[in-house]
Design an enzyme around this catalytic site. Structure first.
Site, PDB file in Angstrom:
ATOM      1  CG  ASP A   9      -0.216  -0.097   2.560  1.00 39.77           C
ATOM      2  OD1 ASP A   9      -0.829   0.284   3.575  1.00 39.77           O
ATOM      3  OD2 ASP A   9       0.961  -0.533   2.625  1.00 39.77           O
ATOM      4  CG  ASP A  14       4.112   0.073   1.810  1.00 34.77           C
ATOM      5  OD1 ASP A  14       3.809   0.969   2.609  1.00 34.77           O
ATOM      6  OD2 ASP A  14       3.576  -1.057   1.809  1.00 34.77           O
ATOM      7  CG  ASN A  38       0.443   3.173   4.389  1.00 38.82           C
ATOM      8  OD1 ASN A  38       0.196   3.230   5.590  1.00 38.82           O
ATOM      9  ND2 ASN A  38       1.445   2.454   3.901  1.00 38.82           N
ATOM     10  CB  THR A 134       4.457  -4.367   2.869  1.00 38.10           C
ATOM     11  OG1 THR A 134       4.183  -3.746   1.603  1.00 38.10           O
ATOM     12  CG2 THR A 134       5.633  -5.308   2.747  1.00 38.10           C
ATOM     13  CG  PHE A 176      -2.612   0.923   9.272  1.00 33.56           C
ATOM     14  CD1 PHE A 176      -2.228   0.632   7.968  1.00 33.56           C
ATOM     15  CD2 PHE A 176      -3.637   1.829   9.467  1.00 33.56           C
ATOM     16  CE1 PHE A 176      -2.859   1.235   6.886  1.00 33.56           C
ATOM     17  CE2 PHE A 176      -4.282   2.437   8.401  1.00 33.56           C
ATOM     18  CZ  PHE A 176      -3.894   2.138   7.102  1.00 33.56           C
ATOM     19  CG  ASN A 177      -0.404  -3.373   6.933  1.00 35.72           C
ATOM     20  OD1 ASN A 177      -0.756  -2.308   6.414  1.00 35.72           O
ATOM     21  ND2 ASN A 177       0.865  -3.785   6.911  1.00 35.72           N
ATOM     22  CG  HIS A 249       6.416  -0.833  10.377  1.00 38.47           C
ATOM     23  ND1 HIS A 249       6.494  -1.161  11.711  1.00 38.47           N
ATOM     24  CD2 HIS A 249       6.031   0.480  10.342  1.00 38.47           C
ATOM     25  CE1 HIS A 249       6.165  -0.122  12.447  1.00 38.47           C
ATOM     26  NE2 HIS A 249       5.889   0.888  11.660  1.00 38.47           N
ATOM     27  CG  ASP A 250       5.873  -2.004   4.775  1.00 40.90           C
ATOM     28  OD1 ASP A 250       5.313  -1.033   4.252  1.00 40.90           O
ATOM     29  OD2 ASP A 250       5.330  -2.713   5.646  1.00 40.90           O
TER      30      ASP A 250
HETATM   31  O1  RIB Z   1       1.578  -0.851  10.788  1.00 40.01           O
HETATM   32  C1  RIB Z   1       2.587  -0.591   9.842  1.00 40.01           C
HETATM   33  C2  RIB Z   1       2.156  -1.016   8.475  1.00 40.01           C
HETATM   34  O2  RIB Z   1       0.991  -0.268   8.074  1.00 40.01           O
HETATM   35  C3  RIB Z   1       3.215  -0.722   7.403  1.00 40.01           C
HETATM   36  O3  RIB Z   1       3.121  -1.674   6.395  1.00 40.01           O
HETATM   37  C4  RIB Z   1       2.809   0.632   6.900  1.00 40.01           C
HETATM   38  O4  RIB Z   1       3.274   0.867   5.573  1.00 40.01           O
HETATM   39  C5  RIB Z   1       1.297   0.507   6.906  1.00 40.01           C
HETATM   40  O5  RIB Z   1       0.902  -0.214   5.741  1.00 40.01           O
HETATM   41 CA    CA Z   2       2.714  -0.862   4.132  1.00 43.36          CA
END
Ligand code: RIB
Ligand code: CA
Length: 318
Positions: A9, A14, A38, A134, A176-177, A249-250
Site C-alpha cells: 500500500d 513500502d 496507507n 506489506t 494498522f494493516n 516495518h516493510d
Molecule cells: O503498521 C505498519 C504497516 O501499516 C506498514 O506496512 C505501513 O506501511 C502501513 O501499511
Molecule cells: Ca505498508
C-alpha cells in the site's frame, strides 16, 4: 534466488521495501501489486511506479492496481503519517529550474487488476513464489476467493502485520494493516498456506535515525530519494513516537525473505479479531513454545536489528 510478489500500500516504508527488494540479488521481483491501506490502491500504484523509476533499472516488474476497499470495512488511510501524496511529499519537491525533482512516472500500469496479476504470476511459477504483503491483506484474500486452487501453489506468505506482545499502532491492540481489513487477514490465516507474521513486536525494535541518512543524500539518486521520502515520515515519528527517526516495518519483512537468519520466530495458532468493537484487528496467539495445540502460522519474536540495518543501509543508501 527467490521469486517474490510484493503486495503493498505504497507509502514511505513500502517504497523503501521496494528499493530493498529490487536491490537484493537474492530476490527476483516478479510482480508488484497495490492495495488500499496507507492510501488508495491507485495512488499506491503511482507511488510504486515513481519509486521504481528512481532505481533507473531495466527489466522492471509489472505493477498492477489491486483492491480499492477492504472486504467488509470501509477504508481507513494514514496520510497524516506518510504525507499528502503518501510518499513523504516527494511529488512536491522542485529542482532549481522549477521542474519536479520526481516527475509523474512515465512507466505504465499492467492492464490486469492486481488480483489477476498475483494469480497469473503464481501460475507462471507454481510452488516457487514467496508473496510478501506489506499492506492490508485484501488482494491476497480476493485471490484466494477468486481461485483457491491456484493460490494453493503459493510457496509461502510473509505478512507485515499484527501486534502480539506489543501495543498496536492504530488502536492499543491492533496494528494498522490487520485493522484495515481483519476479515481478509482471518481468511488468509484460515487458508492454511505457510505464513509468517512480521509484527510490531519486531519491527519496532529497529529505528532508522535521521543521523543514519544525514550527509549521504549526495551519494546518488537512490540515496537522495531515501533522504527525501523519509523527511516527513521522520517528522511524524519525532512528534508521535518521540524519536528522531522512523520505523522500517516493510523493509524488515522483505529482509526476512533475503536472509531468514535475521529474525527469530515461533510456531503458533493465530486468530484475528473480526467482530470486537474495542479489539477489532487484534492478533491473538499464545507465543509460549508448545502451548498451541494447533499451528497455522509462524510469528517473528526477535530480530538482529544491527545486522538488518547494516544490510538495509548498504543496499539502499547507495
Ligand atoms: O503498521 C505498519 C504497516 O501499516 C506498514 O506496512 C505501513 O506501511 C502501513 O501499511
Ligand atoms: Ca505498508
Amino acid at each position: 534466488m527467490k521469486r517474490i510478489i510484493l503486495d503493498c500500500d505504497t507509502g514511505v516504508d513500502d517504497a523503501l521495501a521496494i528499493l530493498l527488494a529490487m536491490r537484493s540479488p537474492e530476490l527476483r521481483v516478479e510482480a508488484i501489486t497495490t492495495v488500499s491501506g496507507n492510501t488508495r490502491a491507485d495512488q499506491a500504484a503511482r507511488n510504486t511506479l515513481l519509486t521504481l523509476e528512481v532505481l533507473g533499472q531495466p527489466n522492471l516488474p509489472p505493477v498492477a492496481r489491486g483492491e480499492m476497499a477492504p472486504l467488509e470495512r470501509s477504508l481507513l488511510t494514514t496520510l497524516e503519517v506518510h504525507g499528502g501524496d503518501c510518499l513523504g511529499g516527494v511529488t512536491r519537491m522542485w529542482q532549481p529550474d522549477g521542474s519536479r525533482r520526481y516527475p509523474e512516472p512515465r512507466l505504465g500500469l499492467d492492464p490486469r487488476d492486481g488480483v489477476d496479476l498475483i494469480l497469473d504470476t503464481v501460475s507462471r511459477f507454481p510452488d516457487e513464489v514467496t508473496l510478501i504483503a506489506t499492506g492490508p491483506l485484501t488482494n491476497v484474500a480476493r485471490a484466494i476467493i477468486r481461485n483457491p486452487a491456484r493460490m494453493r501453489r503459493v510457496k509461502e506468505i510473509l505478512v507485515m502485520g499484527g501486534a502480539f506482545r506489543a501495543y498496536g499502532n492504530i488502536t492499543p491492540v491492533a496494528e494498522f494493516n490487520l485493522y484495515v481489513d481483519p476479515h481478509a487477514a482471518q481468511l488468509v490465516v484460515d487458508f492454511g498456506l505457510p505464513l509468517t507474521f512480521v509484527p510490531l513486536d519486531v519491527t519496532e525494535q529497529v529505528c532508522l535515525m535521521r543521523g543514519d541518512i544525514a550527509g549521504k543524500a549526495e551519494r546518488g539518486r537512490i540515496a537522495r530519494f531515501v533522504a527525501d521520502v523519509t523527511g516527513e515520515y521522520i517528522e511524524f515519528h519525532t512528534r508521535h513516537d518521540d524519536f528522531e527517526g522512523c520505523y522500517l516495518h516493510d523493509p524488515i519483512t522483505v529482509a526476512l525473505a533475503v536472509d531468514p537468519s535475521l529474525l527469530q520466530s515461533v510456531e503458533t495458532y493465530v486468530q484475528v479479531e473480526t467482530a470486537g468493537d474495542v479489539t477489532l484487528g487484534q492478533t491473538v496467539a499464545d507465543l509460549r513454545p508448545g502451548r498451541s495445540p494447533r499451528v497455522n502460522a509462524r510469528v517473528c519474536t526477535g530480530i538482529d536489528a544491527a545486522r538488518f540495518l547494516d544490510l538495509f543501509l548498504e543496499r539502499v543508501m547507495a
